[in-house]
Enzyme design. Sequence first.
Site, PDB file in Angstrom:
ATOM      1  N   HIS A 109      -3.657   6.815   3.109  1.00 26.85           N
ATOM      2  CA  HIS A 109      -3.799   5.365   2.328  1.00 26.85           C
ATOM      3  C   HIS A 109      -5.165   4.958   3.057  1.00 26.85           C
ATOM      4  O   HIS A 109      -5.383   5.312   4.203  1.00 26.85           O
ATOM      5  CB  HIS A 109      -2.787   4.456   2.917  1.00 26.85           C
ATOM      6  CG  HIS A 109      -3.298   2.994   2.554  1.00 26.85           C
ATOM      7  ND1 HIS A 109      -3.881   2.777   1.387  1.00 26.85           N
ATOM      8  CD2 HIS A 109      -3.428   1.848   3.052  1.00 26.85           C
ATOM      9  CE1 HIS A 109      -4.111   1.564   1.300  1.00 26.85           C
ATOM     10  NE2 HIS A 109      -3.660   1.028   2.442  1.00 26.85           N
ATOM     11  N   CYS A 120       0.995  -1.258  -0.016  1.00 25.49           N
ATOM     12  CA  CYS A 120       0.108   0.120   0.164  1.00 25.49           C
ATOM     13  C   CYS A 120       1.007   1.236   0.057  1.00 25.49           C
ATOM     14  O   CYS A 120       0.339   2.353  -0.344  1.00 25.49           O
ATOM     15  CB  CYS A 120      -0.877   0.019   1.273  1.00 25.49           C
ATOM     16  SG  CYS A 120      -1.873  -1.660   1.127  1.00 25.49           S
ATOM     17  N   ASN A 176     -10.102  -0.574   0.122  1.00 22.61           N
ATOM     18  CA  ASN A 176      -8.912  -0.364   0.273  1.00 22.61           C
ATOM     19  C   ASN A 176      -8.235  -0.868  -1.179  1.00 22.61           C
ATOM     20  O   ASN A 176      -8.412  -2.148  -1.328  1.00 22.61           O
ATOM     21  CB  ASN A 176      -8.235  -1.439   1.127  1.00 22.61           C
ATOM     22  CG  ASN A 176      -6.977  -1.338   1.519  1.00 22.61           C
ATOM     23  OD1 ASN A 176      -6.064  -0.823   0.753  1.00 22.61           O
ATOM     24  ND2 ASN A 176      -6.291  -1.694   2.710  1.00 22.61           N
TER      25      ASN A 176
HETATM   26  O1  UT7 Z   1      -3.872  -1.556   3.722  1.00 25.95           O
HETATM   27  C1  UT7 Z   1      -2.740  -2.174   4.477  1.00 25.95           C
HETATM   28  C2  UT7 Z   1      -2.833  -1.830   5.730  1.00 25.95           C
HETATM   29  N1  UT7 Z   1      -4.108  -2.315   6.317  1.00 25.95           N
HETATM   30  C3  UT7 Z   1      -4.732  -1.963   7.273  1.00 25.95           C
HETATM   31  O2  UT7 Z   1      -4.002  -0.755   7.898  1.00 25.95           O
HETATM   32  C4  UT7 Z   1      -5.906  -2.633   7.802  1.00 25.95           C
HETATM   33  C5  UT7 Z   1      -5.614  -2.681   9.518  1.00 25.95           C
HETATM   34  N2  UT7 Z   1      -6.900  -3.369  10.190  1.00 25.95           N
HETATM   35  C6  UT7 Z   1      -8.313  -2.999   9.806  1.00 25.95           C
HETATM   36  O3  UT7 Z   1      -8.519  -2.387   9.465  1.00 25.95           O
HETATM   37  C7  UT7 Z   1      -9.088  -3.696  11.093  1.00 25.95           C
HETATM   38  O4  UT7 Z   1      -8.218  -4.434  11.871  1.00 25.95           O
HETATM   39  C8  UT7 Z   1     -10.223  -4.674  10.387  1.00 25.95           C
HETATM   40  C9  UT7 Z   1     -11.416  -3.795   9.827  1.00 25.95           C
HETATM   41  C10 UT7 Z   1      -9.429  -5.863   9.464  1.00 25.95           C
HETATM   42  C11 UT7 Z   1     -10.898  -5.899  11.507  1.00 25.95           C
HETATM   43  O5  UT7 Z   1     -11.479  -5.022  12.608  1.00 25.95           O
HETATM   44  P1  UT7 Z   1     -11.059  -5.019  14.190  1.00 25.95           P
HETATM   45  O6  UT7 Z   1     -11.969  -4.050  14.819  1.00 25.95           O
HETATM   46  O7  UT7 Z   1      -9.623  -5.166  14.326  1.00 25.95           O
HETATM   47  O8  UT7 Z   1     -11.646  -6.579  14.228  1.00 25.95           O
HETATM   48  P2  UT7 Z   1     -10.810  -7.899  14.747  1.00 25.95           P
HETATM   49  O9  UT7 Z   1     -10.114  -8.463  13.530  1.00 25.95           O
HETATM   50  O10 UT7 Z   1     -10.281  -7.674  16.151  1.00 25.95           O
HETATM   51  O11 UT7 Z   1     -12.281  -8.780  14.788  1.00 25.95           O
HETATM   52  C12 UT7 Z   1     -13.294  -8.656  15.637  1.00 25.95           C
HETATM   53  C13 UT7 Z   1     -14.204  -9.531  15.332  1.00 25.95           C
HETATM   54  C14 UT7 Z   1     -14.047 -10.934  15.562  1.00 25.95           C
HETATM   55  O12 UT7 Z   1     -14.695 -11.970  16.141  1.00 25.95           O
HETATM   56  P3  UT7 Z   1     -14.578 -12.349  17.476  1.00 25.95           P
HETATM   57  O13 UT7 Z   1     -13.260 -13.148  17.432  1.00 25.95           O
HETATM   58  O14 UT7 Z   1     -14.647 -11.110  18.540  1.00 25.95           O
HETATM   59  O15 UT7 Z   1     -16.001 -13.263  17.874  1.00 25.95           O
HETATM   60  C15 UT7 Z   1     -13.739 -11.451  13.997  1.00 25.95           C
HETATM   61  O16 UT7 Z   1     -14.023 -12.828  13.975  1.00 25.95           O
HETATM   62  O17 UT7 Z   1     -15.070  -9.300  14.248  1.00 25.95           O
HETATM   63  C16 UT7 Z   1     -15.235 -10.511  13.580  1.00 25.95           C
HETATM   64  N3  UT7 Z   1     -15.047 -10.246  11.981  1.00 25.95           N
HETATM   65  C17 UT7 Z   1     -15.988 -10.159  11.388  1.00 25.95           C
HETATM   66  N4  UT7 Z   1     -17.196 -10.062  11.519  1.00 25.95           N
HETATM   67  C18 UT7 Z   1     -18.372  -9.673  10.627  1.00 25.95           C
HETATM   68  C19 UT7 Z   1     -14.076 -10.170  11.338  1.00 25.95           C
HETATM   69  N5  UT7 Z   1     -14.255  -9.837   9.935  1.00 25.95           N
HETATM   70  C20 UT7 Z   1     -15.684 -10.000  10.106  1.00 25.95           C
HETATM   71  C21 UT7 Z   1     -16.574  -9.292   9.074  1.00 25.95           C
HETATM   72  N6  UT7 Z   1     -17.941  -9.523   9.533  1.00 25.95           N
HETATM   73  N7  UT7 Z   1     -16.414  -9.251   7.914  1.00 25.95           N
END
Ligand code: UT7
Length: 330
Positions: free
Chosen positions: A254, A113, A284
């Site tokens: 980004h 990115c 993204n």
């Molecule tokens: O471009 C390069 C750089 N990339 C980035 O900078 C991306 C950085 N990361 C992010 O933007 C975020 O971490 C995400 C959007 C990818 C994820 O958000 P988060 O608030 O960090 O969620 P998480 O990964 O901690 O997941 C929280 C919960 C999990 O469930 P449990 O374990 O709490 O029961 C996941 O399984 O959300 C669940 N989850 C979803 N639920 C519904 C993960 N993806 C989804 C989904 N729909 N699509």
Amino acid sequence: MFAKFLSIGAYTPKNVMDNKYFESIVETDDEWIYKRTGIKTRFKADDNQYTSDLGVEAAKVAIQRAGIDKKDIGMIICATISPDYLCMPSTACIISHKLGLKNIPAFDISAACSGFIYALSIAKAYVEAKVAKYVLIIGAEKLSSIVDYTDRSTCVLFGDGAGAAIIGTTTNEKEKIIDINISADGEFQDFLITPGCGSKNPCSQKVLDEHLQFMKMKGNETFKVAVKTLSNDVVELLSRNGISSDKIDHFIPHQANYRIIKAVGDTLNLHEKQIVLTVEKYGNTSSASIPMAINDIYESKRLKNGDLMLLDAFGGGLTWGSSLVYFAGN
Ligand code: UT7
């Protein structure tokens, strides 16, 4: 002699994927996606449309807006993590051919990115060294070719698209690319990774069965490093150049996640009006996200000649970069 950011162009494929579509293929919902990422839609290229095709369309617009003869382009750099071919030829070579350009250096760079800012720094060095009169830089991605549409934690995030810019020269200080930071830390190499089909895990049925050819992300870990790194990087860049954040006309980060952008904006004390947001519309698009965002404000007439842009990116590698740039369009 300084390098200047002469023009911008972009291309968005026509197929829209909204959050409802993802509800039909994985266990997710519109509310989760929008709340956690700020994304509502992202675009998908046609099956017979490749990264080079997206890059060519963006490049044509940038060349036309620069008002230059394309024969004066001395170098083409394409930043991409979804090249037409895994190893060779480079997507930049294919773009060069599709644009009808010959006998100039053309190469891809792999900085995920942060790729567009890496490309910008190379272009700046080459034009300032008078090796090239104009450099065409492109961020182009058909991420849909490396997204696992069975993995809800990544598939809702990414979209296809391309952006391009022409970098030229100027003697006017008020038109120059002021400064660029690029950096990396391989310690976090597994935060964002496509583990399969490289020399470590060559393509095999086993690799394909395990979906290792697709992007994997440790989202939460990446999120935390992203906020810290993006903030520190721009604070350092601004202070090194004696520029306060209120002098920035457009902060163009980004577009990975609205919450990351908001956190960095708050650290910099930026006003909403200064922050460019396209994540809701495009998702993204990796190396294409910054030039697509610049193109958005250009086409909506928010970006004017002489405006000061602050670019800030972060991605797989891990890599990051930032730049202070005057927009110096014709
Ligand atoms: O471009 C390069 C750089 N990339 C980035 O900078 C991306 C950085 N990361 C992010 O933007 C975020 O971490 C995400 C959007 C990818 C994820 O958000 P988060 O608030 O960090 O969620 P998480 O990964 O901690 O997941 C929280 C919960 C999990 O469930 P449990 O374990 O709490 O029961 C996941 O399984 O959300 C669940 N989850 C979803 N639920 C519904 C993960 N993806 C989804 C989904 N729909 N699509």
